[in-house]
Design an enzyme around this catalytic site. Structure first.
Site, PDB file in Angstrom:
ATOM      1  N   PHE A  85       0.797  -1.226   0.000  1.00  0.00           N
ATOM      2  CA  PHE A  85       0.000   0.000   0.000  1.00  0.00           C
ATOM      3  C   PHE A  85       0.829   1.275   0.000  1.00  0.00           C
ATOM      4  O   PHE A  85       0.291   2.363  -0.124  1.00  0.00           O
ATOM      5  CB  PHE A  85      -0.929   0.007   1.221  1.00  0.00           C
ATOM      6  CG  PHE A  85      -1.909  -1.128   1.234  1.00  0.00           C
ATOM      7  CD1 PHE A  85      -3.101  -1.029   0.542  1.00  0.00           C
ATOM      8  CD2 PHE A  85      -1.643  -2.294   1.925  1.00  0.00           C
ATOM      9  CE1 PHE A  85      -4.019  -2.067   0.545  1.00  0.00           C
ATOM     10  CE2 PHE A  85      -2.551  -3.344   1.937  1.00  0.00           C
ATOM     11  CZ  PHE A  85      -3.744  -3.235   1.240  1.00  0.00           C
ATOM     12  N   ASP A 199      -0.495 -17.312   4.631  1.00  0.00           N
ATOM     13  CA  ASP A 199       0.600 -16.911   3.747  1.00  0.00           C
ATOM     14  C   ASP A 199       1.926 -16.924   4.501  1.00  0.00           C
ATOM     15  O   ASP A 199       2.755 -16.046   4.319  1.00  0.00           O
ATOM     16  CB  ASP A 199       0.318 -15.540   3.129  1.00  0.00           C
ATOM     17  CG  ASP A 199       1.152 -15.301   1.858  1.00  0.00           C
ATOM     18  OD1 ASP A 199       1.640 -16.279   1.264  1.00  0.00           O
ATOM     19  OD2 ASP A 199       1.320 -14.131   1.474  1.00  0.00           O
TER      20      ASP A 199
END
Ligand code: 30K
Length: 297
Positions: A85, A199
């Site tokens: 981001f 993940d």
């Protein structure tokens, strides 16, 4: 090759407890369960993780789980990496009545959409629920000023994958085992919180100056529901091929055991830090077929 905040070659790592325990003696003998408790406590006598997505208003989740910090207490010093981001920076947090500390600051690119902002802050709402020596700690967030920021622990040695590759062959086996134990403790804690990471990989584990490993990257995850057949929300996003358990692709449904599989891949990453992902995938299929590593490994 140079490590920010520490000259690796001159540091004395021997005897440093690679993770936090009350009784950090030598060796790897005991764990705190004493062998009498199941590793995964199905009776919820402990806190469990709350999916921020269950909140109608994402701002409410962030208010509940993250402390709003005054941006005047934060100084950004250097960019240390890129995030999904925006930049990740090193900086200083100087709160009144508290000791100054180095922090990592994730920033949200100015001009990001509302969706990006709420996805960005989801990670803080998750991280803010965890408190464990092997899980990245959230200091707080800045949401009432721009740039929007997530303030976390600073980890002097950066991501585990880069760190291992840069220092290949320099570790003693016991140091590696200590780091692995830290990862296992962190993952055990997350499983006890009914949280599925989805993940886990060496690039998502961070290492501090004491070689303590901590789990990071909480964006991908979804709440683990006991009855996975009803967990429609868990069939959407999946992890990274090569790290993700085969059942995720086969059945598109899973539980915390998928993290155990990924943890196994992380152990392989630590034993063969310069092996490529393809080589590891080859190793894994060899393992599945013949129940042992191929010759030469
Ligand atoms: O100190 C650090 N604290 C952090 C807290 C750092 C990174 C995160 N989140 C990232 C974890 C990895 N993930 C990869 C997909 C992206 C989000 C949370 C952190 C870093 C760091 C910053 C960006 C990417 C990876 C790690 C850090 N990098 C360093 C490099 C460093 N700290 C200290 C020294 C250094 O020298 C090369």
């Amino acid at each position: 090759k140079q490590q920010v905040g520490g000259d690796f070659d001159n540091q004395e790592y021997r005897g440093v407890s690679p993770h936090y325990t009350a009784e950090s003696g030598a060796g790897i003998v005991h764990t705190h369960t004493g062998g009498t408790m199941p590793l995964f406590n199905t009776f919820a006598t402990h806190k469990t993780y709350i999916d921020p997505h269950t909140y109608e208003d994402p701002h409410q989740a962030i208010r509940q789980f993250a402390k709003e910090l005054d941006p005047r207490y934060i100084t950004i010093e250097a960019i240390i990496g890129g995030g999904e981001f925006g930049d990740v920076c090193r900086g200083r947090l100087s709160q009144p009545e508290r000791q100054d500390m180095l922090v990592a600051i994730k920033t949200l690119k100015p001009g990001s959409s509302d969706k990006a902002r709420s996805d960005f802050l989801t990670e803080a709402s998750i991280m803010g629920q965890f408190e464990h020596p092997n899980v990245i700690f959230l200091q707080g967030v800045v949401t009432k000023a721009t740039p929007v920021m997530i303030i976390t622990e600073y980890m002097e040695n950066g991501s585990l994958d880069t760190f291992l590759r840069a220092n290949d062959g320099k570790f003693q086996v016991m140091q590696l085992v200590g780091m692995m134990r830290g990862i296992a403790y962190g993952m055990q804690y997350l499983a006890e919180m009914s949280y599925v990471h989805r993940d886990l990989a060496a690039r998502n584990v961070l290492v501090n100056s004491q070689l303590v490993c901590k789990i990071a990257d909480f964006g991908l995850s979804r709440f683990f529901q006991q009855d996975i057949s009803h967990a429609a929300g868990m069939t959407g996003q999946i992890g990274t091929p090569g790290w993700t358990a085969p059942e995720v692709f086969k059945f598109a449904s899973y539980d915390h055991k998928v993290d155990v599989y990924s943890a196994g891949v992380v152990l392989l990453e630590m034993l063969y830090p310069v092996a490529t992902q393809m080589e590891r995938v080859g190793m894994l299929s060899a393992l599945q077929q013949q129940q042992q590593l191929p010759a030469g490994l």
